[in-house]
Structures are given as structure tokens and as C-alpha cells.
Design an enzyme around this catalytic site. Structure first.
Site, mmCIF file in Angstrom:
data_model
loop_
_atom_site.group_PDB
_atom_site.id
_atom_site.type_symbol
_atom_site.label_atom_id
_atom_site.label_comp_id
_atom_site.label_asym_id
_atom_site.label_seq_id
_atom_site.Cartn_x
_atom_site.Cartn_y
_atom_site.Cartn_z
ATOM 1 N N LYS A 116 -29.918 -10.966 -5.662
ATOM 2 C CA LYS A 116 -28.527 -10.729 -6.089
ATOM 3 C C LYS A 116 -28.092 -11.930 -6.918
ATOM 4 O O LYS A 116 -27.751 -12.988 -6.383
ATOM 5 C CB LYS A 116 -27.619 -10.545 -4.876
ATOM 6 C CG LYS A 116 -26.192 -10.220 -5.271
ATOM 7 C CD LYS A 116 -25.362 -9.890 -4.048
ATOM 8 C CE LYS A 116 -23.941 -9.505 -4.410
ATOM 9 N NZ LYS A 116 -23.193 -10.551 -5.077
ATOM 10 N N CYS A 414 -21.168 -58.436 1.667
ATOM 11 C CA CYS A 414 -21.218 -59.897 1.832
ATOM 12 C C CYS A 414 -19.881 -60.574 1.529
ATOM 13 O O CYS A 414 -19.744 -61.782 1.697
ATOM 14 C CB CYS A 414 -22.331 -60.491 0.975
ATOM 15 S SG CYS A 414 -21.990 -60.392 -0.797
HETATM 16 S S1 IVH Z 1 -25.945 -3.203 -7.682
HETATM 17 C C1 IVH Z 1 -23.807 0.543 -7.475
HETATM 18 N N1 IVH Z 1 -27.769 -5.070 -7.931
HETATM 19 O O1 IVH Z 1 -23.159 -8.157 -7.315
HETATM 20 C C2 IVH Z 1 -24.494 -0.760 -7.527
HETATM 21 N N2 IVH Z 1 -25.491 -5.726 -8.102
HETATM 22 O O2 IVH Z 1 -21.146 -8.005 -5.226
HETATM 23 C C3 IVH Z 1 -23.596 -1.943 -7.648
HETATM 24 N N3 IVH Z 1 -25.177 -8.111 -8.556
HETATM 25 O O3 IVH Z 1 -20.878 -6.207 -9.099
HETATM 26 C C4 IVH Z 1 -24.226 -3.195 -7.986
HETATM 27 N N4 IVH Z 1 -27.294 -8.660 -8.641
HETATM 28 O O4 IVH Z 1 -22.272 -7.928 -10.383
HETATM 29 C C5 IVH Z 1 -26.449 -4.808 -7.925
HETATM 30 N N5 IVH Z 1 -29.509 -6.599 -8.161
HETATM 31 C C6 IVH Z 1 -28.194 -6.330 -8.151
HETATM 32 C C7 IVH Z 1 -27.229 -7.336 -8.370
HETATM 33 C C8 IVH Z 1 -25.877 -6.980 -8.320
HETATM 34 C C9 IVH Z 1 -26.055 -9.099 -8.757
HETATM 35 C C10 IVH Z 1 -23.705 -8.265 -8.592
HETATM 36 C C11 IVH Z 1 -23.015 -7.224 -9.429
HETATM 37 C C12 IVH Z 1 -22.073 -6.555 -8.496
HETATM 38 C C13 IVH Z 1 -21.886 -7.591 -7.454
HETATM 39 C C14 IVH Z 1 -21.428 -6.999 -6.148
#
Ligand code: IVH
Length: 672
Positions: A116, A414
Site C-alpha cells: 500500500k 567541562c
Molecule cells: S485499492 C477499490 N490498492 O490507499 C480499491 N489502494 O487508503 C481502492 N493505495 O485511495 C483502492 N496502494 O490511494 C488500492 N495497492 C493499492 C494501494 C491503494 C495505495 C491508496 C489509494 C487509496 C488509499 C486507501
């Protein structure tokens, strides 16, 4: 009581909406994620218990704030969703059982696991293979048109490449995360610092700030990247049946997809994935705040559906926060080897990234003034990787009874009057080796690994040796005997004789190490090597002239003068003579044509999938590396397999570089 609850709901709704607006629209962050999450959780819990108090504009029923009208606002064809979070294995198990209930099956579910990324979400629309526009998420329904800025991102294709097998849809919208690598973030902040401009607090803010530039030429200089993770809309082409295959299809169309994505066939393997990525998290070139698990089958996703703001078929499994808020209680000044007074923040202890932190570096007075840090301030602390935590910024709206920080007039160790630079951003203790702190730091530097490499001389032992006057100057190290130290606190007979042996062993050393060990200002191990290579003997170094020194690569005027000054000081010359008399024999050693892994120390922990321990050991030894069984300060790399033991934590604490199995294999291939 209900009145109090209603007031709390109003307060939480307002403050969370304000934080949302700052985060999603302005690309700024007033409080760390952990603080936001805490308040959000509190609000959700109250709303669940007392739904009658829920406000129409509750942050729990929307994503982010309203977009600003600086950029054109455009409605998303399909809503851009967020993700629900899991913080524990229990949260995850509940998630998995909930889904099994919905699909009415006891069978293991297949998930795609993805890092993520901590950046900003983007939606790109391609029509007939051409990039048409790019939108931010905004509030999930309406985004802002950032096409011009997105077109400056190097790994985004303007035109899609199809072929007989890969058909380009007439329209496709894809979604991903724009981010800045840790390396580009550091470069950007280095540049900001040297131009007296405001630094960004973290790579996410830097990416968001860069996308908010009205001038795309500025964005273009920011070196942003993107990984895509889903399809928002598609016409005329049937997507594959699964999410994982869809990602492969996107890759074939020319979109960057994270190579760390993985398909697994049950929840347990999601948890392994979380651990694996957690291990290499610090080494990843970009920041992540968790991993995401998504049900792989599209048919199942459809059946499971969405809740208000997030898919029910996906969850973000978050890592412990790296940024938290705490109070700066005091600032103390430490005296370095060269007498510079360095400020250190003493904090109200707080857990960050799973470790309790009570000190943070403040670097120098310049940094304190630039960030306007004061005693009693509420500050944001960041602990990225194994580096010492640092104070990112002050939470100004929480400032109360703050006290300004001043450089001390006297050395805190010191008591000698300090010398201050004209611009008052630095102060020095001028007592040299008469100052106990400088003396101890110099000895610790002399014995350190890259210098004389004397094992068993911790800072504590050095301090004991100085306090008991067993050592009055560094060269005295070479005249101590077992009997002199055996009675020191926590020093048994064995450790005393080990220490004396390693001191003796260090007498035979290289010229480069010896020069580095002397601690000449600005002469690090690399310059020490160059000096050794050029002069080859101590007498020749002692009689070096300015012109000859500045002729050596990497040695400029300042360093040359530091070297000349050091060797013109009679006390330093006496000290060098004493070393030689006591048997220290620095010899010039010609650089050998070694591989980069020669003499590097590796330790392996956990089970490797593709290699047996023995094969891994043989491969490493074949490249000149050593493989040992326990982690010590001398370990250079720890290779970590599945279910690592206590060695993993020990290595993390010692700041040793950690390699996952995949990285280890890449390493071997690179050097073979
Ligand atoms: S999926 C319907 N996949 O995290 C699916 N989000 O906290 C929705 N993000 O708004 C998002 N890496 O900006 C997805 N591999 C990933 C991600 C990801 C980062 C972010 C994205 C989303 C936020 C949600």
C-alpha cells in the site's frame, strides 16, 4: 451525559473534516496518521452506539474534503473508493470470515496482495489508446483535473501499445498511486535546505505538493512515479476473470505495476506476505504504510460488494505508525569529538514504529531555528528505518508555555566558555582533549570498526578507563595490562584478557585505518585511503606540503589546511611517536582487486525457500564473503527467510542491512 457526547461528536466531526481537507485537498498534514486514526476510531464508535448524534457531514460517510477550484473539477465516471483498515490479526480473521459468510463457502479464499503505497491516488482516462485526462480522487465523487502535471510523470504512458493479442479498449480508466521515492524526496529536501526553502515533512506530502503545482514545469522536476492497482471503467474489452490477471493485462498495455504484488490462496499466506514486506519495508525505494489484500475473483468481488466508502472485498493491513506526536520536554547539548555542541531533544516517551522513543536528533541550531522548535512544544516525531528519530515539525496550534532554545555559553561537560560562530548557529567547546567528552569521543572513534577496529571497547568501558585515569591520552591504550582493568565494574578476567588481546591485535594495521583513526577534522575513511595511497609512509605524510595535498582527488583547500594544522600541532606529533614506540605498525596496503563482497559478514536467519542454508553459505563464500552464525556489530548483512528468529530484531537494533530472500538472490546474481 448525552449533551457531552453530542458535543464530542461535533468536535470530532469538525476536527476530522479539517484534517481531511488539509490532507486530501491541500496536500498538507497537521497531525500524524496515528492521531487521525485514533480520533476517527473514537467517532466511529460513538456513532455506532448513538446513531442519532451522527452529523450529516460526518467524515465516516465521505472520503477526503471538497476539491479546490484552482484546477478544473470533473465528476468521476465511477466513484473512487478508499479502503478499510486492519491493524491486527484478529481484524483480518474477522474480515476473512465475513467474506466466507457472504459467499457462503468454507473454502480458502484467493487474494491478491499488494504493497500500500503512501502517495496520492490518481485516475487516468484513455480514449482510443491516448491519455485523455487525469483526475485526483478529491472527495471520491469529484476530482481535480491534473492532466498537465500527470503528463510530466516519466513512467506514465501517453499512448497505449496494443498488438494482436493485447487489444486496446476504446475507453479505459485506470487507478493508481503517485509517489515520490525516498531518494528523490531526500534530494528535494537537500535542495530546499540549501536554498533556505521550506522542506516537506515526508515523501507523501512532497508528492501531493508537487501535484498541486499550477506550473507543470515545476512538477516535471520533482521526479514522481506511479504504480497502478485497478481499473475504474472499461469499454469493448472483457477484462480477465481475476484481479491478478487484470494487473498482468495492464502491465502488457504499458502501465507500471508493482513487481512486489503477489497472488496467494489463503489468509495465512496474506499474513506471511505482510511479514515479508515488513522485513524489507525499510529497503524499499518508496514509503508504504501497509499492504492491501483484495479478493482475486471479479465474480466474488461483485457478490461481496461495497460499503459506504470502501469495497467490502478488500482491506488495508497497516504497519505500526512511523510518525507520532509527543512533547519535547528538554533540549540537551552533546559535545562531539571535535567540540561541536549538538542539540538532542528529550521527549515524553512514545511508541513509534513499534519502538519506544525518548530522544530525537535536532541536528543543529540552524534546524531548530528553521523549524521554530521550542521546549514544551508538541512535535511530530518520525522514525524511518533504523535511523535515530528526528523531529519533523512543530504542531503550532498546540503551542503553550513554550520556551526558546539557546546555545549554551559554557560546555555542558567541562564548563569551558564556548566559542560561537558569527551567525550564532553553532557553538564549540574549545578545551580540546582537556574536555572529557571530546577525549572520550576521540578514543571511541580511534577504536571504532572502520578505524583501529578494537573489539570490546564500548563507550561505557572507554568512559570507565578515562574516569579511573587508566588512560590519560589515546596512546595509553597500548600500555594497559590485564591487571589494570580486571577490577573495573562488569569486567571479568575473560573480557579483560580478550580486550587486551584485541588491543594488541590492532597494532598491526593499515596506514589508511591509522590516519582515519587520528580523527583529523573532515578526514573520513575514504580520504584517509587516498592519503595512504598517495604518500605510503607516515614520515612522508608528516612532511606533506599544501600543493601536494590539494593535488589529491577529493582533497580541497579546507581539508588540506585541516591536515596541515593537525600535523603542525606538537601534541599530535608526540602522540603519533608514542603510538609507534608502543608497537603500532601502520603499513600501506595496496588495494586488492577484491569483489565488493570480500570479507563482508553475512548471517542467515529463518527458512529460505529457494536455497538451503548450506547452498546459500557456499554461494556467499564463493564470492569472498564470510557467513557466521550470530549477529554482532561486525555483521554487514542479515538474510531473512520465513519465521526469522531473534537475530532479526537484534540486527534491526544494530542498524544492520537486512535482505529478503529475493533481494539476497539478486545480490548473489549481481556479484557472481
Ligand atoms: S485499492 C477499490 N490498492 O490507499 C480499491 N489502494 O487508503 C481502492 N493505495 O485511495 C483502492 N496502494 O490511494 C488500492 N495497492 C493499492 C494501494 C491503494 C495505495 C491508496 C489509494 C487509496 C488509499 C486507501
Amino acid at each position: 451525559m448525552p449533551k457531552k457526547i453530542a458535543e464530542r461528536v461535533i468536535y470530532l466531526t469538525e476536527i476530522l473534516n479539517r484534517y481531511d481537507h488539509q490532507y486530501h485537498v491541500l496536500g498538507e498534514q497537521e497531525v500524524p496518521d496515528s492521531e487521525y486514526d485514533k480520533l476517527y476510531k473514537e467517532l466511529k464508535e460513538i456513532e455506532k452506539k448513538y446513531p442519532e448524534f451522527k452529523k450529516a457531514d460526518s467524515p465516516s460517510s465521505k472520503i477526503g474534503g471538497q476539491p479546490q477550484d484552482k484546477f478544473k473539477s470533473i465528476k468521476h465516471i465511477n466513484r473512487m473508493y478508499s479502503l478499510n483498515n486492519a491493524f491486527s490479526n484478529e481484524d483480518l480473521k474477522n474480515f476473512d470470515s465475513r467474506l466466507k459468510n457472504i459467499v457462503k463457502s468454507d473454502e480458502d479464499l484467493e487474494y491478491t496482495c499488494e504493497p500500500k503505497l503512501d502517495g496520492i491516488a490518481v485516475n487516468l482516462r484513455y480514449e482510443n489508446g491516448e491519455l485523455k485526462y487525469a483526475l485526483t480522487r478529491g472527495d471520491g465523487v469529484i476530482g481535480e483535473d491534473i492532466t498537465l502535471n500527470v503528463r510530466t510523470i516519466k513512467n506514465i504512458p501517453f499512448t497505449l501499445q496494443g498488438n494482436k493479442k493485447i487489444i486496446i479498449p476504446s475507453t479505459i480508466e485506470i487507478r493508481g498511486e503517485i509517489f515520490m521515492t525516498k531518494q528523490h524526496f531526500e534530494q528535494l529536501n537537500d535542495h530546499a535546505r540549501s536554498h533556505n526553502e521550506k522542506e516537506f515533512a515526508n515523501p507523501r506530502n512532497a508528492a501531493a505538493g508537487s501535484m498541486r503545482q499550477l506550473d507543470p514545469q515545476i512538477t516535471a522536476k520533482r521526479n514522481l512515479s506511479v504504480f497502478f492497482y485497478s481499473v475504474g471503467d472499461v469499454w469493448d474489452v472483457d477484462l480477465p476473470d481475476t484481479h491478478y490477471e487484470t494487473l498482468q493485462y495492464l502491465k502488457k498495455l504499458g502501465f507500471p505495476i508493482n513487481p512486489k504484488n503477489k497472488l496467494v490462496n489463503n489468509l495465512e499466506k496474506c499474513q506471511h506476505y505482510y511479514q515479508e514486506i515488513g522485513i524489507i519495508r525499510e529497503q524499499l525505494p518508496y514509503e508504504i504504510d501497509g499492504v492491501v489484500y483484495k479478493i482475486n475473483s471479479h465474480a466474488m468481488q461483485k457478490k461481496i460488494g461495497y460499503v459506504a466508502k470502501a469495497p467490502r472485498w478488500a482491506i488495508a493491513h497497516k504497519y505500526p505508525a512511523e510518525e507520532v506526536m509527543t512533547i519535547l520536554k528538554e533540549v540537551e547539548f552533546q559535545v562531539s569529538r571535535t567540540g561541536i555542541l549538538t542539540p538532542v531533544a528529550r521527549l515524553e516517551p512514545v511508541s513509534v514504529g513499534g519502538v519506544t522513543v525518548s530522544n530525537a536528533t535536532l541536528h543543529n541550531m540552524d534546524e531548530i531555528l528553521r523549524k521554530d522548535i521550542r521546549i514544551n512544544d508538541t512535535v511530530i516525531i518520525r522514525r524511518a528505518g533504523d535511523v535515530i528519530p528526528k523531529v519533523v515539525e512543530v504542531v503550532l496550534n498546540k503551542r503553550k508555555n513554550s520556551k526558546k532554545i539557546f546555545l549554551p555559553d559554557k560546555c555542558p561537560v567541562c564548563g569551558t566558555k564556548t566559542h560561537k560562530d558569527d551567525n550564532i548557529v553553532a557553538a564549540y567547546c574549545t578545551a580540546g582533549m582537556q574536555c572529557k567528552a571530546q577525549q572520550q569521543e576521540s578514543i571511541s572513534h580511534f577504536v571504532s570498526r572502520k578505524a583501529m577496529d578494537i573489539e570490546g571497547l564500548s563507550k561505557k568501558t572507554v568512559s570507565q578507563l578515562v574516569d579511573t585515569k587508566i588512560i590519560k591520552e589515546i596512546a595509553d591504550l597500548y600500555s594497559i595490562e590485564v591487571e589494570d582493568i580486571i577490577n573495573l565494574e562488569r569486567m571479568g578476567e575473560k573480557s579483560a584478557s580478550n580486550l587486551i588481546n584485541s588491543i594488541k591485535k590492532s597494532k598491526k594495521t593499515t596506514l589508511a585505518r591509522f590516519i582515519f583513526a587520528l580523527g583529523i577534522k573532515d578526514v573520513g575513511d575514504v580520504i584517509a585511503k587516498k592519503i595512504a595511497e598517495h604518500f605510503k609512509t607516515i614520515p612522508k605524510i608528516l612532511s606533506a606540503k599544501y600543493e601536494e595535498l590539494v593535488g589529491i582527488e577529493d582533497i580541497g583547500e579546507v581539508v588540506a589546511n585541516n591536515i596541515l594544522q593537525f600535523f603542525s600541532n606538537q601534541r599530535n606529533l608526540d602522540s603519533i611517536n608514542k603510538f609507534l614506540k608502543l608497537g603500532v605498525k601502520p603499513q600501506y596496503e595496496q588495494a586488492q582487486n577484491n569483489t565488493e563482497l570480500s570479507n563482508k559478514n553475512f548471517v542467515i536467519t529463518g527458512t529460505l525457500n529457494k536455497y538451503s542454508r548450506e547452498t546459500a553459505k557456499t554461494a556467499l563464500e564463493g564470492l569472498g564473503a564470510n557467513v557466521t552464525s550470530s549477529v554482532t556489530k561486525k555483521t554487514d548483512f542479515l538474510v531473512v527467510g520465513v519465521s526469522p528468529g531473534s537475530k532479526f530484531n537484534k540486527a534491526k537494533n544494530l542498524g544492520i542491512q537486512i535482505l529478503s530472500e529475493d533481494e539476497f538472490i539478486m545480490f548473489i546474481e549481481q556479484y557472481s
